[in-house]
Scaffold this motif. Structure first.
Motif, PDB file in Angstrom:
ATOM      1  N   VAL A  97       8.757 -41.039  23.768  1.00  0.00           N
ATOM      2  CA  VAL A  97       9.254 -40.124  22.738  1.00  0.00           C
ATOM      3  C   VAL A  97      10.462 -40.745  22.051  1.00  0.00           C
ATOM      4  N   GLN A  98      10.424 -40.747  20.744  1.00  0.00           N
ATOM      5  CA  GLN A  98      11.563 -41.188  19.934  1.00  0.00           C
ATOM      6  C   GLN A  98      12.403 -39.959  19.607  1.00  0.00           C
ATOM      7  N   LEU A  99      13.633 -39.944  20.093  1.00  0.00           N
ATOM      8  CA  LEU A  99      14.530 -38.803  19.901  1.00  0.00           C
ATOM      9  C   LEU A  99      15.655 -39.208  18.957  1.00  0.00           C
ATOM     10  N   VAL A 100      15.770 -38.499  17.835  1.00  0.00           N
ATOM     11  CA  VAL A 100      16.787 -38.826  16.832  1.00  0.00           C
ATOM     12  C   VAL A 100      17.489 -37.541  16.391  1.00  0.00           C
ATOM     13  N   LYS A 101      18.818 -37.593  16.345  1.00  0.00           N
ATOM     14  CA  LYS A 101      19.602 -36.487  15.800  1.00  0.00           C
ATOM     15  C   LYS A 101      20.254 -36.955  14.508  1.00  0.00           C
ATOM     16  N   TYR A 152      -3.545 -37.325  10.251  1.00  0.00           N
ATOM     17  CA  TYR A 152      -3.256 -38.226  11.359  1.00  0.00           C
ATOM     18  C   TYR A 152      -2.029 -37.824  12.174  1.00  0.00           C
ATOM     19  N   TYR A 153      -1.417 -36.711  11.849  1.00  0.00           N
ATOM     20  CA  TYR A 153      -0.293 -36.251  12.657  1.00  0.00           C
ATOM     21  C   TYR A 153      -0.105 -34.745  12.489  1.00  0.00           C
ATOM     22  N   THR A 154       0.610 -34.166  13.447  1.00  0.00           N
ATOM     23  CA  THR A 154       0.918 -32.739  13.424  1.00  0.00           C
ATOM     24  C   THR A 154       2.410 -32.558  13.656  1.00  0.00           C
ATOM     25  N   GLU A 155       3.032 -31.690  12.870  1.00  0.00           N
ATOM     26  CA  GLU A 155       4.445 -31.372  13.045  1.00  0.00           C
ATOM     27  C   GLU A 155       4.601 -29.901  13.409  1.00  0.00           C
ATOM     28  N   VAL A 156       5.383 -29.646  14.450  1.00  0.00           N
ATOM     29  CA  VAL A 156       5.802 -28.287  14.780  1.00  0.00           C
ATOM     30  C   VAL A 156       7.265 -28.190  14.368  1.00  0.00           C
ATOM     31  N   PRO A 177      20.354 -30.650  10.987  1.00  0.00           N
ATOM     32  CA  PRO A 177      21.337 -29.558  11.040  1.00  0.00           C
ATOM     33  C   PRO A 177      20.711 -28.169  11.044  1.00  0.00           C
ATOM     34  N   LYS A 178      19.552 -28.009  10.368  1.00  0.00           N
ATOM     35  CA  LYS A 178      18.972 -26.672  10.254  1.00  0.00           C
ATOM     36  C   LYS A 178      17.532 -26.577  10.757  1.00  0.00           C
ATOM     37  N   LYS A 179      17.067 -27.592  11.466  1.00  0.00           N
ATOM     38  CA  LYS A 179      15.711 -27.514  12.008  1.00  0.00           C
ATOM     39  C   LYS A 179      15.501 -28.583  13.075  1.00  0.00           C
ATOM     40  N   ILE A 180      14.485 -28.376  13.902  1.00  0.00           N
ATOM     41  CA  ILE A 180      14.019 -29.369  14.866  1.00  0.00           C
ATOM     42  C   ILE A 180      12.532 -29.574  14.614  1.00  0.00           C
ATOM     43  N   VAL A 181      12.115 -30.833  14.533  1.00  0.00           N
ATOM     44  CA  VAL A 181      10.718 -31.165  14.258  1.00  0.00           C
ATOM     45  C   VAL A 181      10.150 -31.952  15.435  1.00  0.00           C
ATOM     46  N   VAL A 182       9.027 -31.480  15.973  1.00  0.00           N
ATOM     47  CA  VAL A 182       8.296 -32.202  17.018  1.00  0.00           C
ATOM     48  C   VAL A 182       7.016 -32.726  16.374  1.00  0.00           C
ATOM     49  N   LYS A 183       6.895 -34.044  16.305  1.00  0.00           N
ATOM     50  CA  LYS A 183       5.790 -34.675  15.582  1.00  0.00           C
ATOM     51  C   LYS A 183       4.975 -35.533  16.535  1.00  0.00           C
ATOM     52  N   ASN A 199       2.899 -29.691  24.617  1.00  0.00           N
ATOM     53  CA  ASN A 199       1.657 -29.760  23.841  1.00  0.00           C
ATOM     54  C   ASN A 199       1.522 -31.099  23.128  1.00  0.00           C
ATOM     55  N   ALA A 200       2.635 -31.583  22.572  1.00  0.00           N
ATOM     56  CA  ALA A 200       2.596 -32.849  21.835  1.00  0.00           C
ATOM     57  C   ALA A 200       2.163 -33.995  22.740  1.00  0.00           C
ATOM     58  N   LEU A 201       2.706 -34.045  23.947  1.00  0.00           N
ATOM     59  CA  LEU A 201       2.381 -35.141  24.867  1.00  0.00           C
ATOM     60  C   LEU A 201       1.005 -34.968  25.500  1.00  0.00           C
ATOM     61  N   ALA A 202       0.592 -33.721  25.703  1.00  0.00           N
ATOM     62  CA  ALA A 202      -0.700 -33.472  26.344  1.00  0.00           C
ATOM     63  C   ALA A 202      -1.865 -33.673  25.387  1.00  0.00           C
ATOM     64  N   HIS A 203      -1.664 -33.350  24.101  1.00  0.00           N
ATOM     65  CA  HIS A 203      -2.786 -33.332  23.155  1.00  0.00           C
ATOM     66  C   HIS A 203      -2.727 -34.423  22.092  1.00  0.00           C
ATOM     67  N   ARG A 204      -1.746 -35.302  22.152  1.00  0.00           N
ATOM     68  CA  ARG A 204      -1.628 -36.317  21.112  1.00  0.00           C
ATOM     69  C   ARG A 204      -2.771 -37.325  21.202  1.00  0.00           C
TER      70      ARG A 204
END
Length: 441
Positions: free
Chosen positions: A211-215, A365-369, A297-303, A278-283
Motif C-alpha cells: 500500500v502506498q500511503l501519502v498525506k 481499471y481502478y476503483t476509488e472509495v 485536507p478534506k477527504k481520504i481516498v482508497v484506490k 475490501n481493497a486488498l481482498a478484491h483488487r
C-alpha cells in the motif's frame, strides 16, 4: 419444470434473470449471451412483455440451433416445451458461464432487465478477472518451503477462537488442505493467496502487493506531508493502516447530550478499515500497481487496481470475489464478517457520522472509495467553545486567564478546551509559560 413453477415464474415478471419473448427472433442470441456472461437466466418464448401467454405455433428448435451457431465460444442451453391453456411456450435455460461469449462477435451482459454490449475496456476487465481467479488459487511458483509456519500457527489459533474451527496434524499437511500449498506436475508451491497471506514479505514475489500511503497538505497533490509504503502479509497491512489512522486522525470532542461529552474521529474508523480490507481482498493482483491511500485536507481516498465485476455496483453490491481463497482466509480470522456486506457497513458508518459522506469512483481499471467531509468541524462545537473562539477573535490574542474570566469557566477548564481546539486546528498557541497566548488560525 412443472406448469405451476412456470406460472410462478411468469407471475414474478421480467428481471435480471428472466426475459419474456413473444416469438423467436435472431436477436434472442443477444439475450442468451447476456445471461451467460452475467448470472444466467431463463427466456420464455411465447409470453409477451406484460406476462400474457401468447403461445408459439411453430417448432423453434431448428431456428434456435441456427442462432446458437453464431455464439462464440459454443454455449449449451436447455430447452423445454410446455403446454399451458392449449398454448405452447418454450423455456430456454441459460447457465452462467466462466467464459466470455459473443453473439456475432459482440459480447453482451445483462443489466437489470436490459441487455447492453460490453465496451472494449469492460471486456478487457472481465478477461483480467478470469485470469485473476487463476492467480488466487493456482501455483505461484514460490516454493512451499517459503511458507511462514509462525503465521500459519497464528492463523489456525485465531480461526479456532473466531470461527470455532479446530485443526489437527502436521502443519504442512494442513497447509495443503487449505490450498495454501498446491501442486502442479508433482511440484509443490504456494498458491497466489498463500503468498499474499502466509509469507512475511509478499513483495519479494509480487512487488506491487503493498500500500502506498501519502498525506497531502493540499487538494492538488502538490505538497506532500507524509509518504511511505506499507508492506507485509495482507492482514498485517490492514492492521498497520488501522493503527496509522488511530494515531493520526483528529479526535473531535462533541456534546451528545447536556451532560455527556464524547470524542469522535474525524472519519469513521470502521468504514476506513472496511475500505482498506475490501481493497486488498478484491483488487486485481495482475495489474502492476499498488493499492493507494491518499489523505487530503478534506477527504481520504482508497484506490485499488481493478473495477467492479459486470452486474455489480455500489447500489447492487453482490458478492463476486476476485480472490475467493484470500477472502476465505480473511473471513476465517474475522477480518471479513459476512461476504457481500462490506459496502453496506461502510454506507451505514458514514451515514451515522456527522462530518463524512461516502462516494465511489468506478473506472475500467481502478476503483476509488472516497470519504469526503461535508461539514466543518466548527459545526460540532458547543456554546462554550464558540465563546472562547469569539473572545480570541475580539482580542486578537488572549491568555487563558483572560478567556476564563470572560466565558465564566475555570482556567483549568479553559486550558483543556484550548488544547482540544488546537488539535482540531482552530487555534494556535504562541509562547511558553506565563507568556502563552492563543490566536485564531
Amino acid at each position: 419444470m412443472s406448469i405451476l413453477e412456470v406460472l410462478e415464474l411468469i407471475k414474478s415478471g421480467e428481471s435480471d434473470t428472466i426475459e419474456f419473448k413473444r416469438k423467436l427472433t435472431s436477436d434472442i442470441g443477444k439475450d442468451i449471451v447476456a445471461f451467460a456472461n452475467t448470472e444466467g437466466g431463463v427466456i420464455l418464448v411465447g409470453v409477451d412483455d406484460e406476462g400474457n401467454i401468447i403461445g408459439v405455433k411453430e417448432d423453434i428448435l431448428q431456428k434456435l440451433s441456427d442462432i446458437l451457431l453464431n455464439i462464440t465460444p459454443p454455449l449449451r442451453v436447455k430447452v423445454d416445451k410446455i403446454s399451458i391453456e392449449n398454448k405452447s411456450i418454450y423455456l430456454i435455460r441459460v447457465p452462467k458461464s466462466t467464459k466470455i461469449h459473443t453473439f456475432r462477435y459482440i459480447a453482451y451482459i445483462r443489466v437489470g432487465k436490459n441487455v447492453k454490449p460490453l465496451a472494449l475496456n469492460e471486456l478487457l476487465e472481465r478477461a483480467a478477472e478470469a485470469v485473476l481467479y487463476f492467480f488466487d488459487r493456482a501455483p505461484s511458483g514460490v516454493p512451499a518451503t517459503e511458507i511462514d509456519l509462525n503465521i500459519l500457527k497464528w492463523f489456525l489459533e485465531t480461526r479456532e477462537k473466531v470461527r470455532n474451527v479446530k485443526s489437527y496434524g502436521d502443519l504442512m499437511e494442513i497447509a495443503e488442505k487449505l490450498n495454501i500449498i498446491v501442486s502442479r506436475n508433482s511440484e509443490k508451491s504456494l498458491s497466489g493467496a498463500g503468498v499474499l497471506f502466509f509469507t512475511q514479505n509478499p513483495v519479494k514475489y509480487v512487488p506491487w502487493a503493498r500500500v502506498q500511503l501519502v498525506k497531502f497538505l493540499d487538494e492538488d497533490m502538490t505538497r506532500v506531508a507524509y509518504y511511505r509504503f506499507i508492506e507485509g502479509p495482507v492482514w498485517k497491512i490492514i492492521n498497520e493502516l488501522e493503527e496509522f489512522f488511530k494515531a493520526n486522525l483528529m479526535k473531535i470532542p462533541i456534546r451528545e447530550a447536556k451532560w455527556r461529552r464524547i470524542e469522535l474521529y474525524e472519519y469513521p474508523l470502521d468504514a476506513l478499515r472496511e475500505a482498506v480490507t475490501n481493497a486488498l481482498a478484491h483488487r486485481n493482483y495482475l495489474i502492476p500497481s499498488e493499492t493507494q491511500v491518499f489523505i487530503f485536507p478534506k477527504k481520504i481516498v482508497v484506490k485499488n487496481p481493478g473495477s467492479f465485476p459486470p452486474g455489480v455496483s455500489p447500489e447492487n453490491p453482490r458478492h463476486v470475489p476476485r480472490n475467493p481463497l484470500l477472502c476465505q482466509y480473511l473471513y476465517d480470522i474475522g477480518y471479513i464478517e459476512k461476504w457481500g456486506t462490506g459496502i453496506y457497513r461502510m454506507k451505514k458508518a458514514c451515514s451515522e457520522h456527522p462530518l463524512v459522506d461516502l462516494k465511489f469512483n468506478i473506472q475500467p481499471y481502478y476503483t476509488e472509495v472516497v470519504f469526503e467531509k461535508v461539514s466543518e468541524v466548527r459545526e460540532l462545537l458547543d456554546e462554550k467553545d464558540r465563546e472562547i473562539l469569539e473572545v480570541i477573535k475580539v482580542l486578537g490574542e488572549a491568555r487563558s486567564s483572560e478567556i476564563a474570566e470572560r466565558v465564566g469557566l475555570s482556567k483549568t477548564a479553559v486550558v483543556a478546551r484550548l488544547e482540544r481546539l488546537e488539535k482540531i486546528g482552530l487555534v494556535e498557541r504562541r509562547g511558553r509559560g506565563a507568556k502563552t497566548r492563543y490566536v485564531l488560525k
